[in-house]
Structure formats: C-alpha cells, structure tokens
Design a protein around this motif. Structure first.
Motif: not given
Ligand code: COA
Length: 165
Positions: A159-165
């Motif tokens: 899985y590619l997992m991401a979040q805006t920071v």
C-alpha cells in the motif's frame, strides 16, 4: 557532539541518530524486517537527511529507528503537480519493546522534522498484510492512496499511504 533529544516515551529516549548508531540500526533492521539495505545506504541517508533519522534508545541500546528522506516529484495525494514529499523509508521497533509508543513517537517526530524541511505531504510503503503497521499509520493520519502490485522482492503488494502535513 551533543545528540539532539526529541523527548522520552517511558524509559526510552527518542533522539537524533549518530553515525555510531548505524551498526545498531542495521541490527534492528535485520532482526525485524525482510527489507535490508547496503550499509552504505544507511550512512548516506543519515548524512543527507540527519534531522529525520531518529532512534529510540534504552540504557545505551538502540531498540528502534526511523529513517526518512525528502523527495521532489509528483504529489502522491493530488496525483498532479510537483510536491516536496517526505518519504518514510524504514521504521522498526525491536519486538520486545513494541506496543509502548516508540513507533508512534518516531513517526510523530519525523513528520514534524519533514514539515520543518518544507514537506507538504508524507508517504510510505507498507506490505498489504502488515496489519499492525497499517493500523499504526492510520492512527497517525495516513490513508491508503494506492496499491503497488509486486512491490516487494517476494512478490507481495504494497500500500502507498500518505497524508498532507
Ligand atoms: C510497526 C512497528 C514499527 C510499530 O512499533 P511500536 O513501537 O510497537 O509502535 P507503537 O507502540 O507506537 O504503536 C503501536 C500501535 O501500532 C498498531 N500496532 C502495531 N503492531 C500491532 C499489532 N501487532 N497488532 C495490532 N496493532 C498493532 C496499533 O495501532 C498500536 O496502537 P495502540 O497501542 O494505540 O493500539 C513495529 O510493530 C515493528 O517494528 N514491526 C516490524 C517492522 C515493520 O513492520 N515496520 C513497518 C514496515 S512498513
């Protein structure tokens, strides 16, 4: 040189990694993950991105680490446009020390440092069967943004997992 201390979790100290920690970090990686890197790679990442190479220490022993780097490229969240992205390359806690908040603190501090370095998003890859890690990442604000089939050498998907920071 004074090691930069980020804080403590219980009896563990969370601090910036030093060159002399690398053999221990390699030991933690070997004991916990199937993905290994050349020794040179660890030194190179520490040299280039010292602020986001963080270890957890107990009584002088390194029991966990996170290493990250900053990349420029296509946004993993918007899927268009160029973004400065923080990439969590590898994170691990020795089995005997898990569930005590070390992983959470390592990621929390690395995200803060990547933000300080100008990153607008942070991402990582994780095995689709690594339920514990996926749960931890979700808890920390990451969401799955894609699946990469055959990503790992043994054929497992990531899985590619991401979040805006
Ligand atoms: C993933 C890992 C780094 C977490 O480290 P940790 O120091 O135990 O992390 P924390 O104690 O901060 O967090 C534990 C959280 O992760 C999740 N978690 C981790 N392992 C879990 C497991 N086996 N079962 C259930 N939840 C798990 C839970 O959400 C838990 O949160 P909670 O305590 O609030 O319920 C550690 O399990 C590890 O080193 N695993 C092997 C290496 C690895 O898979 N690395 C990630 C590769 S992408």
């Amino acid at each position: 040189m004074q090691k930069s201390t980020f804080g403590r979790v219980g009896d563990y100290t969370i601090r910036g990694a030093e060159t002399t920690d690398i053999p221990s970090v390699i030991g933690v990686n070997a004991a916990t993950l199937p993905e290994h890197y050349s020794d040179y790679f660890y030194y190179e990442v520490l040299n280039e991105f010292p602020g986001t190479f963080i270890v957890a220490e107990l009584g002088g022993e390194v029991v966990g680490y996170v290493m990250c780097r900053t990349e420029y490229g296509l946004s993993v969240i918007k899927r268009f446009g160029i973004a400065r992205k923080g990439h969590i390359i590898s994170i691990a806690t020795m089995e005997a020390h898990r569930g005590k908040g070390i992983g959470t603190e390592l990621i929390r501090h690395s995200i803060e440092e990547m933000k300080r370095a100008g990153c607008k998003e942070v991402f990582l890859e994780v095995r689709v069967t690594n339920d514990g890690a996926v749960r931890l990442y979700r808890k920390l604000g990451f969401a799955v943004t894609g699946t990469m089939n055959g990503y790992y050498k043994d054929g497992e998907a990531a899985y590619l997992m991401a979040q805006t920071v």
